[in-house]
Design a protein around this motif. Sequence first.
Motif, PDB file in Angstrom:
ATOM      1  N   GLN A  13       6.737  66.248  52.336  1.00 50.95           N
ATOM      2  CA  GLN A  13       7.741  65.210  52.099  1.00 50.95           C
ATOM      3  C   GLN A  13       7.127  63.975  51.457  1.00 50.95           C
ATOM      4  OE1 GLN A  13      10.107  64.518  55.608  1.00 50.95           O
ATOM      5  NE2 GLN A  13      11.074  66.528  55.473  1.00 50.95           N
ATOM      6  N   LEU A  14       5.911  63.628  51.877  1.00 50.85           N
ATOM      7  CA  LEU A  14       5.260  62.452  51.274  1.00 50.85           C
ATOM      8  C   LEU A  14       4.946  62.719  49.803  1.00 50.85           C
ATOM      9  CD1 LEU A  14       2.900  61.442  54.206  1.00 50.85           C
ATOM     10  CD2 LEU A  14       4.662  59.988  53.222  1.00 50.85           C
ATOM     11  N   ILE A  64       4.731  69.507  56.961  1.00 51.77           N
ATOM     12  CA  ILE A  64       6.004  68.906  56.551  1.00 51.77           C
ATOM     13  C   ILE A  64       5.775  67.482  56.060  1.00 51.77           C
ATOM     14  CG2 ILE A  64       8.207  68.027  57.430  1.00 51.77           C
ATOM     15  CD1 ILE A  64       8.229  70.501  59.292  1.00 51.77           C
ATOM     16  N   MET A  65       4.967  66.721  56.810  1.00 51.55           N
ATOM     17  CA  MET A  65       4.693  65.344  56.392  1.00 51.55           C
ATOM     18  C   MET A  65       4.029  65.346  55.018  1.00 51.55           C
ATOM     19  SD  MET A  65       6.021  63.452  58.611  1.00 51.55           S
ATOM     20  CE  MET A  65       5.528  61.865  57.975  1.00 51.55           C
ATOM     21  N   ALA A  76       6.554  64.867  47.836  1.00 51.11           N
ATOM     22  CA  ALA A  76       7.837  64.896  47.122  1.00 51.11           C
ATOM     23  C   ALA A  76       8.292  63.475  46.822  1.00 51.11           C
ATOM     24  CB  ALA A  76       8.880  65.626  47.964  1.00 51.11           C
ATOM     25  N   ASP A  77       8.078  62.585  47.810  1.00 52.93           N
ATOM     26  CA  ASP A  77       8.440  61.187  47.645  1.00 52.93           C
ATOM     27  C   ASP A  77       7.637  60.547  46.509  1.00 52.93           C
ATOM     28  OD1 ASP A  77      10.031  59.051  48.796  1.00 52.93           O
ATOM     29  OD2 ASP A  77       8.106  58.117  49.257  1.00 52.93           O
TER      30      ASP A  77
END
Lengths: 253, 262
Positions: free
Chosen positions: B75-76, B71-72, B78-79
């Motif tokens: 999300q990182l 997940i990290m 995607a960021d």
Amino acid sequence: MQAKQLMIVLFQQLVTLIRLMAVTGKDLVPIILVVAFFQLAVLRQPFPDLGEMIGGLLLVTLGLTLFIRGLEMGLFPLGEAMADAFAKKGVLAWLLLFGFALGFGTTVAEPALIAVADEASKAAAEAEVIAADPVAMKQYATGLRYTVALSVGTALVIGVIRIIKGWPIQFFIIGGYLLVMILTPLAPDEIVGVAYDSGGVTTSTVTVPLVTALGVGLASVIRGRSPLIDGFGLIAFASLTPIIFVLVYGMLV
Amino acid sequence: MTWLDILITSLMGTIFDVAPILIILLVFQVLVLRQRPPHLKRILLGFAYVLVGLSLFLVGLEKALFPLGEIMAKQLTADAVRGLSDAEAMSAPDWTRYGWVYVFAAAIGFSTTVAEPALIAVTLKAGEVSGKALDPRGLRVAVAIGVAVGVALGTFRIVTGTPLPYYIIAGYLIVIVQTAMAPRAIIPLAYDSGGVTTSTVTVPLVTALGLGLASTIPGRSPLIDGFGLIAFASLFPMMTVMAYAQIGHWRAMHSEAAKEDG
């Protein structure tokens, strides 16, 4: 009266368990803090399945606590006593055989290696290096783990001979590095990452204490050996040979 | 599958994982040493704990540590690629956009290492043996910095997709040069610090982070690019520990020379 005593014993056991869990939990605290900081300050995105994750983290803590407690009760005293007994027995063949078996057996049971081998088999199936069915994946993961276990056993055999002969460690390590450099271009690209990682994975919870016990026991019975310097060397070997063996495994499979 | 089903499956698998070491110890005990092991009941109870504990740990791993790393990573990433069109993200990813990924990797590496019990024990011993020439706390920070830099550089490699062997072999060469120059007493400890740092909790998380990054960053393959973070984490502490010892050595020589001059 007896019921009351039983309650007291159970309560004491529970307190001990919680205290031990707090110790294991300390390993997780930095991870949780860093992840929480990034979630709250940087990413600010909804976090999926938070409940399931917290349940999982509790299982990790409880599991690791029981695992380590069990090791301390059974495996460590038994292994240490045997390592000491074999070191003092002084029959080289038995000592080498025991060293090999110890390295092999402890590595097969290493939790981090089980986890990484499973991930490697999933990645290999996705990349279509192996068939994507559970049997083929299980076979790949098991093959990988037994290869690493074989390499740690071999590392201990070489390491024990080195301690007995008093050879300096640098030559072995640098020789090992050279072998890795030669084998890398010959091995298939897909195995290189897994192979390099397997070196760091092998030496954790189960292997380190028992292997150190063997090294220290051996170094303390041979005159002129320092337990510290010679005890250390075995771990360094055990993190280098897996790279070499897994590269070869990748070439053969 | 319910949690109970998963637990039972995990327990069955674990029995096969732990059986070899049990068999080996028993065979040697009975056939070679020919003794009945003392406290047999306690040892067997210990093995039961090991079985149950390992099963629970592996289930927790599947439910928490692996998803957490993934997940990290997602999300990182995607960021990092926010505001880019797919085509822009695909064409040679711009490594400067992934700043938070490196910071996250370094933070995880540093924080999990600096408090690692095995490392604390080893550095205290090293401090004793060296007669206070080595400061245990400094040594611990040196190892933690090594892991932090290692994991961060490892994620940089995944982002750029450069070949792993280049980094590792360059690292080996640096270690060889340092070995020739570092104070002799530190060498076994430095070699060992690589293996000690990667704990049972950190390894799965870092592995999942690498695989997650490789599967979400456009153009990367999990199998070729995803592994290698653990290798970085075990290589770099060797360098920082030897560098730390070398700096201490030079300082000591320097202050002695200053004393002689004065």
